[in-house]
Scaffold this active site. Structure first.
Site, PDB file in Angstrom:
ATOM      1  CD  GLN A 108     -33.054 -30.790 -13.149  1.00  0.00           C
ATOM      2  OE1 GLN A 108     -33.330 -31.226 -12.050  1.00  0.00           O
ATOM      3  NE2 GLN A 108     -33.828 -30.987 -14.198  1.00  0.00           N
TER       4      GLN A 108
ATOM      5  CB  SER B  44     -31.614 -26.975  -6.064  1.00  0.00           C
ATOM      6  OG  SER B  44     -32.779 -27.697  -6.400  1.00  0.00           O
ATOM      7  CG  LEU B  45     -29.254 -32.542  -7.831  1.00  0.00           C
ATOM      8  CD1 LEU B  45     -29.980 -33.783  -7.342  1.00  0.00           C
ATOM      9  CD2 LEU B  45     -28.970 -32.605  -9.315  1.00  0.00           C
TER      10      LEU B  45
ATOM     11  NE  ARG C  10     -34.873 -32.746  -4.666  1.00  0.00           N
ATOM     12  CZ  ARG C  10     -34.380 -31.783  -5.426  1.00  0.00           C
ATOM     13  NH1 ARG C  10     -33.841 -32.094  -6.611  1.00  0.00           N
ATOM     14  NH2 ARG C  10     -34.409 -30.525  -5.035  1.00  0.00           N
TER      15      ARG C  10
ATOM     16  CG  HIS D 280     -36.582 -25.021  -5.173  1.00  0.00           C
ATOM     17  ND1 HIS D 280     -36.285 -25.976  -4.226  1.00  0.00           N
ATOM     18  CD2 HIS D 280     -35.654 -25.166  -6.160  1.00  0.00           C
ATOM     19  CE1 HIS D 280     -35.205 -26.646  -4.609  1.00  0.00           C
ATOM     20  NE2 HIS D 280     -34.819 -26.186  -5.780  1.00  0.00           N
TER      21      HIS D 280
ATOM     22  CD  GLN E 253     -33.557 -28.999  -1.785  1.00  0.00           C
ATOM     23  OE1 GLN E 253     -34.150 -29.797  -2.502  1.00  0.00           O
ATOM     24  NE2 GLN E 253     -32.246 -28.958  -1.693  1.00  0.00           N
TER      25      GLN E 253
END
Length: 328
Positions: free
Chosen positions: A22, A101-102, A126, A211, A260
């Site tokens: 993102q 991440s994503l 999510r 996170h 995560q």
């Protein structure tokens, strides 16, 4: 792309694919490629049908694009559209996959661990859980530049002890570049301390503090959805964010995806792992070139290619084929 199709492609021995997270989204992404290659629209249609949203319209108009619950499925679909195009054009499958991440979910779809339909449903949920975990305005993120990782961690620890809430090191992106996340007031406190210690601090325009410990309630709910989703080990190893390693079983993979949400993205260690495995070329499979630019700083990475336009993907296709000795 089926597992059989991937198995038929000679895997590149010195190449890794990186999938962005993102923040890489931009209005109009892939518009040029969609005019030339029908598979782009087909991938967006497949993903849109799964979540009941017109993801292509969101990507092209920008309406709702920066809402986390929309951003995540749009970005994932963008990355998979590019991945499929790469393979359709004869691109070599890489030795490793990794996503920031994503982007880890994009990597898992590329490695046939998750179906595209299941993945877009997961990341939309999510995004929704992340958005509701912390009330608007109460969380924040910032990039801290020019300080050692240990110093940033210490500043976060001291701020968390002194204030109400918490702040954590969220993303270890590169040497001297750590993103922090947490309670807005404590993020501000760490930014001030970083500047006083000759570092730089840049507030990030995000609505969700990713996170960090504030995401634990979201992670608990998300774990339930993961348990109900069909997941396999990927046919190309995916280096996961929380431990910079590939899962050896599905339970480990699910656990890392849950963690995560509230643990740090170990991107510096991920890139070091790829270098240690002999990776010399990386391809950023998504909009923009953030990860490619980070990779260019590393001593053993010879070339880093974004592929989000026709000229870029053509350059990368040819360069990787030459580098891997497939063409002269």
């Amino acid at each position: 792309m089926s597992a059989n199709r991937l198995d038929q492609i000679a895997q590149a021995t010195q190449t890794a694919f990186l999938f962005p997270g993102q923040g890489s989204q931009k209005v109009g992404m892939l518009a040029e490629l969609a005019e030339q290659f029908s598979g782009i629209q087909a991938t967006f249609t497949e993903a849109s049908d799964a979540v009941g949203l017109d993801l292509w319209k969101i990507a092209q108009s920008g309406e709702g694009l920066d809402q986390t619950e929309n951003t995540q499925p749009v970005l994932l679909t963008t990355s998979i559209a590019l991945w499929r195009l790469w393979l359709d054009l004869g691109g070599l499958a890489p030795k490793y996959l990794a996503g920031h991440s994503l982007g880890e979910y994009s990597a898992l779809v590329a490695g046939n661990a998750l179906s595209l339909a299941d993945a877009v449903k997961l990341v939309r949920l999510r995004g929704q859980l992340m958005q509701t975990a912390v009330p608007q305005g109460e969380g924040a993120m910032a990039a801290i530049l020019g300080l050692d990782d240990a110093k940033v961690v210490e500043l976060c620890r001291l701020a968390s002890q002194a204030g109400n809430g918490s702040v954590d090191a969220a993303n270890y992106n590169a040497k001297g570049q750590v993103v922090i996340a947490g309670t807005a007031a404590l993020v501000q406190a760490v930014m001030l301390q970083a500047k006083e210690q000759s570092g730089k601090a840049i507030a990030l325009p995000v609505s969700v503090p990713s996170h960090c410990a504030l995401m634990k309630p979201a992670a608990e709910k998300f774990a339930e959805a993961l348990e109900q989703t069909a997941i396999e080990l990927p046919c190309i190893p995916v280096i996961q964010n929380v431990n910079a390693a590939a899962a050896t079983d599905v339970m480990q993979l699910r656990s890392a995806l849950t963690a995560q949400l509230y643990q740090s993205v170990q991107w510096t260690k991920t890139m070091q792992y790829l270098q240690d495995q002999g990776i010399q070329y990386v391809v950023e499979c998504g909009p923009g070139n953030v990860l490619a630019n980070l990779a260019k700083r590393l001593p053993n990475i010879e070339k880093a290619f974004p592929i989000d336009t026709q000229s870029r993907i053509e350059d990368a296709l040819n360069a990787i084929l030459v580098a891997e000795g497939k063409i002269a």
